[in-house]
Enzyme design. Structure first.
Site, PDB file in Angstrom:
ATOM      1  CB  CYS A  63      41.536  38.950  42.059  1.00 24.53           C
ATOM      2  SG  CYS A  63      41.344  37.926  40.580  1.00 24.53           S
ATOM      3  NE  ARG A  66      39.019  37.197  44.981  1.00 23.81           N
ATOM      4  CZ  ARG A  66      38.621  37.627  46.172  1.00 23.81           C
ATOM      5  NH1 ARG A  66      38.895  36.916  47.248  1.00 23.81           N
ATOM      6  NH2 ARG A  66      37.934  38.741  46.288  1.00 23.81           N
ATOM      7  CD1 TRP A 228      40.000  35.757  31.565  1.00 28.50           C
ATOM      8  CD2 TRP A 228      41.040  33.779  31.864  1.00 28.50           C
ATOM      9  NE1 TRP A 228      39.156  34.939  32.278  1.00 28.50           N
ATOM     10  CE2 TRP A 228      39.759  33.725  32.474  1.00 28.50           C
ATOM     11  CE3 TRP A 228      41.866  32.651  31.916  1.00 28.50           C
ATOM     12  CZ2 TRP A 228      39.294  32.586  33.125  1.00 28.50           C
ATOM     13  CZ3 TRP A 228      41.394  31.528  32.572  1.00 28.50           C
ATOM     14  CH2 TRP A 228      40.132  31.495  33.162  1.00 28.50           C
ATOM     15  CD  GLU A 233      42.145  43.497  34.086  1.00 23.56           C
ATOM     16  OE1 GLU A 233      41.904  42.396  33.557  1.00 23.56           O
ATOM     17  OE2 GLU A 233      43.106  43.683  34.860  1.00 23.56           O
TER      18      GLU A 233
HETATM   19  N1  ARG Z   1      44.840  45.795  35.218  1.00 21.39           N
HETATM   20  C1  ARG Z   1      46.128  45.294  34.812  1.00 21.39           C
HETATM   21  C2  ARG Z   1      46.392  45.649  33.356  1.00 21.39           C
HETATM   22  O1  ARG Z   1      45.560  46.231  32.729  1.00 21.39           O
HETATM   23  C3  ARG Z   1      46.225  43.794  34.976  1.00 21.39           C
HETATM   24  C4  ARG Z   1      45.897  43.263  36.360  1.00 21.39           C
HETATM   25  C5  ARG Z   1      45.633  41.768  36.383  1.00 21.39           C
HETATM   26  N2  ARG Z   1      44.488  41.442  35.565  1.00 21.39           N
HETATM   27  C6  ARG Z   1      44.051  40.201  35.317  1.00 21.39           C
HETATM   28  N3  ARG Z   1      43.035  40.067  34.535  1.00 21.39           N
HETATM   29  N4  ARG Z   1      44.664  39.140  35.830  1.00 21.39           N
HETATM   30  O2  ARG Z   1      47.401  45.332  32.789  1.00 21.39           O
END
Ligand code: ARG
Length: 363
Positions: A63, A66, A228, A233
């Protein structure tokens, strides 16, 4: 003559955790607590659980977000075992964590024996088509088949049908549809390229991981937690990967790029504009999201703060670097020790991840 009672042994994982809790929180009473645990076994108190959940986030090597670990809002649901009540609490989790777009990191921790079988609370269905293509998110093909085997009739058939959640409690597993007002989604548009908005793409505001156990001094509890999103991602993986929504060719077409030759770098240009689109769309919708430059800088502040507290930071470099322009971020230029600390979150294999057997319909 009666046998002398055998002295109970103190569980070493529990003892190590309690020692850490009392030292870090400067709490007296460690010896009495250890004695009680030796006599009765270890059931974390609400305070120990909250500490463990926050430190588990602090210890999450993959992560990059953090920095706000200490602000994790911990909800102890160990008193709730009825699947319908668990579902109601998780829906409340979605509302509270969304917080009108301000998004608050939150964790719900369940009793032993209670578990959400979906890997995240919000996931989009995958429908295989006759021509070999998939409508929806292909990463969820086996999850969708599994939920159908539990009785889900299927959704409307759009590329963004929200799946029901399967909640297991003891031997019971029950399905629950998430109410539409609990699932906030952001339509993806681009301020300069209307063709990107015309693709009709959207994504949900909250990533809520639900396939990892919280390990508190050797006690493993299922849980669901969210932060968030970093826009990469969504824009550089979920929407862009060839085995996910595979949108780069269509984004390139919307931008009018020449996709016949790699050296036009149409993939890279489409990728950057898709990332801009996700950031601008979340901002326009008033939903919190962070870009990869900001979050990696925040990560270096987290490292500095941890150093001041006399702790080291462990990390998995290949997860911490963003998938877009990684060498422009400070994390690229650093090295990390990737050994795992406890307390931590540990991934639990999905029921459909069972060892491959010949003839298994899910393999
Ligand atoms: N990478 C994952 C997704 O696209 C989520 C993982 C957690 N990500 C976060 N920002 N807490 O759904």
């Amino acid at each position: 003559m009666t046998a002398a009672p055998t002295p109970a042994t103190l569980d070493q994982d529990a003892a190590a955790f309690l020692t850490q809790f009392h030292a870090e929180r400067r709490r007296p009473g460690l010896d009495a607590r250890l004695e009680a645990v030796r006599a009765q076994g270890f059931t974390p108190t609400a305070e120990e659980l909250a500490f463990a959940a926050r430190v588990a986030w602090r210890n999450s090597t993959r992560c990059v977000g953090r920095l706000p670990w200490a602000a994790l809002d911990v909800h102890d649901l160990r008193g709730v075992t009825d699947p319908a009540e668990v579902a109601a609490h998780l829906i409340e989790h979605l509302h509270g964590a969304f917080a009108g777009g301000a998004i608050r990191p939150r964790i719900s921790v369940f009793a032993p024996g209670v578990r959400v079988l979906n890997p995240q609370l919000i996931r989009y269905a995958a429908y295989p088509n006759a021509d070999g293509t998939v409508t929806g998110d292909p990463v969820n093909l086996r999850l969708t088949a599994f939920l159908r085997s539990l009785g889900w009739a299927g959704g409307a058939g759009t590329p963004f049908d929200v799946l029901p959640i399967a909640i297991q409690s003891g031997r019971r597993t029950e399905l629950f549809e998430l109410p539409a007002d609990a699932v906030h989604e952001v339509p993806i548009t681009h301020p300069d390229y209307p063709g990107i908005g015309a693709l009709g793409v959207k994504w949900h505001a909250l990533p809520v991981i639900s396939d990892m156990d919280l390990n508190v001094g050797g006690v493993r509890l299922a849980c669901a937690f969210n932060g968030w999103y970093v826009q990469t991602e969504i824009a550089a993986r979920n929407l862009a990967d060839a085995d996910r929504y595979d949108l780069l060719p269509r984004v390139a077409a919307a931008l009018g790029l020449d996709t016949r030759r790699e050296r036009t770098l149409w993939r890279d240009r489409a990728l950057v504009e898709l990332n801009v689109a996700v950031l601008e769309s979340f901002a326009a919708a008033g939903v919190k999201v962070v870009d990869h430059h900001t979050v990696t800088r925040q990560f270096t502040r987290f490292e500095a703060r941890e150093a001041r507290a006399g702790r080291g930071v462990r990390g998995r470099w290949s997860w911490l670097i963003p998938p877009v322009s990684p060498a422009t971020t400070p994390v690229w230029h650093r090295a990390y020790d990737d050994r795992e600390d406890t307390p931590n979150f540990e991934r639990v294999p999905a029921p459909w991840d069972a060892p491959v057997r010949v003839g298994c319909p899910f393999h």
